[in-house]
Design a protein around this motif. Structure first.
Motif, PDB file in Angstrom:
ATOM      1  N   SER A  42     116.500 -42.015   4.165  1.00 40.95           N
ATOM      2  CA  SER A  42     117.158 -42.278   2.885  1.00 40.95           C
ATOM      3  C   SER A  42     116.374 -43.278   2.045  1.00 40.95           C
ATOM      4  CB  SER A  42     118.585 -42.798   3.116  1.00 40.95           C
ATOM      5  OG  SER A  42     119.341 -41.881   3.864  1.00 40.95           O
ATOM      6  N   VAL A  43     116.002 -44.398   2.658  1.00 42.81           N
ATOM      7  CA  VAL A  43     115.250 -45.423   1.929  1.00 42.81           C
ATOM      8  C   VAL A  43     113.836 -44.947   1.652  1.00 42.81           C
ATOM      9  CG1 VAL A  43     114.338 -47.783   2.032  1.00 42.81           C
ATOM     10  CG2 VAL A  43     116.646 -47.296   2.870  1.00 42.81           C
ATOM     11  N   GLY A  44     113.235 -44.270   2.624  1.00 42.11           N
ATOM     12  CA  GLY A  44     111.849 -43.842   2.472  1.00 42.11           C
ATOM     13  C   GLY A  44     111.633 -42.863   1.334  1.00 42.11           C
ATOM     14  N   GLY A  49     109.750 -42.034  -4.172  1.00 39.81           N
ATOM     15  CA  GLY A  49     110.091 -41.590  -5.516  1.00 39.81           C
ATOM     16  C   GLY A  49     109.902 -42.685  -6.547  1.00 39.81           C
ATOM     17  N   LEU A  50     110.261 -43.919  -6.181  1.00 38.56           N
ATOM     18  CA  LEU A  50     110.116 -45.044  -7.106  1.00 38.56           C
ATOM     19  C   LEU A  50     108.655 -45.393  -7.362  1.00 38.56           C
ATOM     20  CD1 LEU A  50     113.028 -47.371  -5.940  1.00 38.56           C
ATOM     21  CD2 LEU A  50     112.844 -46.125  -8.099  1.00 38.56           C
ATOM     22  N   SER A  85     123.088 -41.287   1.586  1.00 41.14           N
ATOM     23  CA  SER A  85     123.308 -41.878   2.908  1.00 41.14           C
ATOM     24  C   SER A  85     124.242 -41.013   3.741  1.00 41.14           C
ATOM     25  CB  SER A  85     123.901 -43.286   2.760  1.00 41.14           C
ATOM     26  OG  SER A  85     122.997 -44.154   2.124  1.00 41.14           O
ATOM     27  N   LEU A  86     125.383 -40.635   3.154  1.00 46.68           N
ATOM     28  CA  LEU A  86     126.350 -39.846   3.914  1.00 46.68           C
ATOM     29  C   LEU A  86     125.821 -38.444   4.225  1.00 46.68           C
ATOM     30  CD1 LEU A  86     129.755 -40.824   2.256  1.00 46.68           C
ATOM     31  CD2 LEU A  86     128.721 -41.670   4.367  1.00 46.68           C
ATOM     32  N   LEU A 211     119.188 -50.020   6.498  1.00 48.30           N
ATOM     33  CA  LEU A 211     117.929 -49.921   7.236  1.00 48.30           C
ATOM     34  C   LEU A 211     117.702 -51.158   8.098  1.00 48.30           C
ATOM     35  CD1 LEU A 211     115.282 -48.457   7.855  1.00 48.30           C
ATOM     36  CD2 LEU A 211     114.301 -49.507   5.795  1.00 48.30           C
ATOM     37  N   VAL A 212     118.053 -52.330   7.560  1.00 45.80           N
ATOM     38  CA  VAL A 212     117.905 -53.573   8.323  1.00 45.80           C
ATOM     39  C   VAL A 212     118.775 -53.536   9.576  1.00 45.80           C
ATOM     40  CG1 VAL A 212     118.307 -56.073   8.292  1.00 45.80           C
ATOM     41  CG2 VAL A 212     117.256 -54.942   6.300  1.00 45.80           C
TER      42      VAL A 212
END
Length: 329
Positions: A42-44, A49-50, A85-86, A211-212
């Motif tokens: 999800s974060v990756g 993209g950013l 996320s979900l 993620l943490v």
């Protein structure tokens, strides 16, 4: 004249392309999840993209202000953090095809919220398209959808995304005086690239604690191999970045119900993509997908032409914006 007509169809085209890209993400995400944890995926994908979006958006007016806007934070929470996320966690408990089929609920959810929140009146052609699209996705769902924890998570995420879609439109409706006021504040208007990027920035930031936690409990894992790394790169560059911009551009200018009808193509396109990946053909599923696409076609072809309203006009105007069209932040 022809150029003007085409220009007014751009919101439909934008959402259509976004939906096509969106429908491929379930299978690719499932491939990445074979080696990566949900939070890492999800974060990756949004971090990648950013990397593409931020350098482009930062050069445009009002990027910093849009990032600071409370409404942008809410959009990032609903349309990025909660939905993705979900969905990615749901893919740990269900199949990509079933996750794609769960999008059957999105058109009805979007139309319902548009009616309740925006008080939108549904045109007869939109109702016809919505009925056909819903009938098609019900057939598809009946052919392969099973109610498990993965589907429940996907459905909650879809409700969040439907609300996100409606809130993109909230504030766009305006009378002649309001539209004139917006026209006078063109310097303070935010374009879709800026709004999409700012939304993704907040969505990614909100997902970082997840993620943490994954790392702290030893559950985090990075993607590996061609399927993992390659899939994550495709999700970030080819799917996430363009979809955010195109969907925001179109959804902000189209009635929420019309946008919802277009998303009915996701299960159909998702099934076609699954066939390309080797999933066995199912006649009932194919029939449902075809009916849904007919509904989408009716809504798309007969939908009223939409004037290209000022980009980002759904954002509340910034009172401290100067009249100069060259002011940035």
């Amino acid at each position: 004249m022809i150029k003007t007509a085409l220009h007014r169809r751009l919101p439909l085209v934008a959402v259509g392309i976004a939906v096509l890209l969106w429908s491929t993400s379930f299978g690719i995400s499932s491939e990445v999840l074979k080696t990566a944890s949900p939070a890492a995926l999800s974060v990756g994908r949004f971090a990648i993209g950013l990397i593409v979006l931020v350098p482009l958006a930062a050069r445009r007016p009002l990027f910093a202000r849009t990032v600071r806007d409370p409404r942008t934070i809410l959009l990032g929470f609903l349309g990025v953090a909660i939905y993705y996320s979900l969905t990615n966690v749901g893919l740990e408990f269900t199949t990509p095809g079933t996750a794609a089929l769960s999008n059957a609920a999105l058109p009805a959810l979007t139309a319902l919220l548009g009616l309740l929140i925006l008080k939108e009146h549904l045109a007869p052609r939109t109702i016809v398209g919505l009925v056909l699209a819903t009938a098609g996705v019900v057939i598809v769902a009946g052919a392969g959808l099973t109610l498990d924890i993965g589907v429940m998570l996907c459905l909650i995420g879809l409700a969040s995304y439907a609300l996100y879609t409606v809130l993109l439109r909230k504030g766009v409706h305006a009378g002649p005086r309001q539209r004139a006021a917006v026209g006078r504040q063109m310097a303070g208007v935010v374009d879709p690239l800026v709004l999409a990027t700012a939304t993704a920035v907040w969505g990614t930031a909100i997902m970082l604690p997840w993620l943490v936690v994954e790392m702290a409990v030893g559950a985090a894992s990075l993607p590996s191999g061609w399927g993992g790394l390659g899939g994550l790169l495709i999700l970030g560059v080819v799917i996430t970045a363009p979809t955010l911009v195109l969907f925001n551009y179109g959804a902000e200018r189209l009635p929420a119900a019309a946008t919802g009808v277009l998303t009915a193509a996701i299960p159909a396109f998702g099934y076609l993509f699954a066939l390309l990946l080797g999933e066995p053909f199912d006649a009932i599923t194919a029939l449902g997908g075809a009916v849904a696409l007919v509904g989408v076609a009716i809504a798309s072809v007969t939908a009223p032409s939409t004037d290209s309203s000022p980009a980002g006009s759904g954002l509340p105007p910034h009172e401290d914006v100067a009249a100069s069209p060259f002011e940035r932040d």
